[in-house]
Design a protein around this motif. Structure first.
Motif, short mmCIF file in Angstrom:
data_model
loop_
_atom_site.label_atom_id
_atom_site.label_comp_id
_atom_site.label_asym_id
_atom_site.label_seq_id
_atom_site.Cartn_x
_atom_site.Cartn_y
_atom_site.Cartn_z
N MET A 1 -14.01 65.82 -37.30
CA MET A 1 -13.70 64.67 -37.19
C MET A 1 -12.05 64.98 -37.71
SD MET A 1 -14.45 61.39 -39.52
CE MET A 1 -13.39 60.01 -39.49
N VAL A 2 -11.05 64.21 -37.00
CA VAL A 2 -9.76 64.32 -37.64
C VAL A 2 -9.35 63.17 -38.29
CG1 VAL A 2 -7.48 64.44 -36.66
CG2 VAL A 2 -9.26 65.83 -35.42
N LYS A 3 -8.85 63.44 -39.32
CA LYS A 3 -8.44 62.52 -40.17
C LYS A 3 -6.98 62.12 -40.13
CE LYS A 3 -10.62 61.21 -44.41
NZ LYS A 3 -10.64 61.40 -46.16
N GLY A 4 -6.28 60.87 -40.11
CA GLY A 4 -5.00 60.95 -39.91
C GLY A 4 -4.48 60.83 -38.48
N THR A 5 -3.05 61.04 -38.54
CA THR A 5 -2.55 60.83 -37.10
C THR A 5 -2.57 62.59 -36.61
OG1 THR A 5 -1.29 59.07 -38.03
CG2 THR A 5 -0.71 60.14 -35.82
N PRO A 6 -2.94 62.61 -35.52
CA PRO A 6 -3.09 64.12 -35.17
C PRO A 6 -1.89 64.60 -34.79
CG PRO A 6 -4.57 62.85 -33.89
CD PRO A 6 -3.97 61.88 -34.69
N SER A 7 -0.72 63.72 -34.27
CA SER A 7 0.27 64.18 -33.87
C SER A 7 1.61 64.52 -34.87
CB SER A 7 1.18 62.98 -33.03
OG SER A 7 1.21 61.83 -33.70
N MET A 8 0.96 64.44 -36.15
CA MET A 8 1.85 64.78 -37.22
C MET A 8 2.07 66.37 -37.23
SD MET A 8 2.79 62.14 -39.38
CE MET A 8 3.06 62.67 -41.04
N GLY A 9 3.07 66.62 -37.98
CA GLY A 9 3.22 67.92 -38.15
C GLY A 9 3.73 68.71 -36.78
N LYS A 10 4.30 67.77 -35.82
CA LYS A 10 4.65 68.61 -34.69
C LYS A 10 6.46 68.43 -34.46
CE LYS A 10 0.84 67.80 -31.70
NZ LYS A 10 0.37 66.95 -30.45
N TYR A 11 6.97 68.14 -35.59
CA TYR A 11 8.44 67.75 -35.58
C TYR A 11 9.05 68.80 -36.57
CZ TYR A 11 7.12 63.55 -33.19
OH TYR A 11 6.54 62.71 -32.29
N ASN A 12 8.67 69.88 -36.55
CA ASN A 12 9.05 70.80 -37.32
C ASN A 12 10.59 71.45 -36.86
OD1 ASN A 12 6.96 71.29 -39.09
ND2 ASN A 12 6.00 72.65 -37.72
N LYS A 13 10.81 71.13 -35.72
CA LYS A 13 12.01 71.39 -34.96
C LYS A 13 13.16 70.22 -34.95
CE LYS A 13 10.84 74.05 -31.57
NZ LYS A 13 10.97 74.42 -30.51
#
Ligand SMILES: [Zn+2]
Length: 55
Positions: A1-13
């Motif tokens: 189960m994924v908590k929160g928004t899965p797309s978070m952490g994709k904006y490292n660049k």
């Protein structure tokens, strides 16, 4: 189960670098345009909702 928004952490660049005109880190690297002031457009980016006095 994924908590929160899965797309978070994709904006490292970051796509925006420091703009030489307004000083904000809003100059898009690939678009070659500042999201804050609209550089290199000669006129500064502005919207009427930015200054509610003038409407
Ligand atoms: Zn700018």
């Amino acid at each position: 189960m994924v908590k929160g928004t899965p797309s978070m952490g994709k904006y490292n660049k970051p796509q925006h670098i420091r703009c030489r005109r307004c000083g904000h880190r809003s100059f898009h690297k690939s678009k070659k345009r500042c999201a804050y002031c609209g550089y290199p457009s000669p006129k500064w980016r502005s919207y009427n909702w930015l200054n509610p006095k003038k409407r």
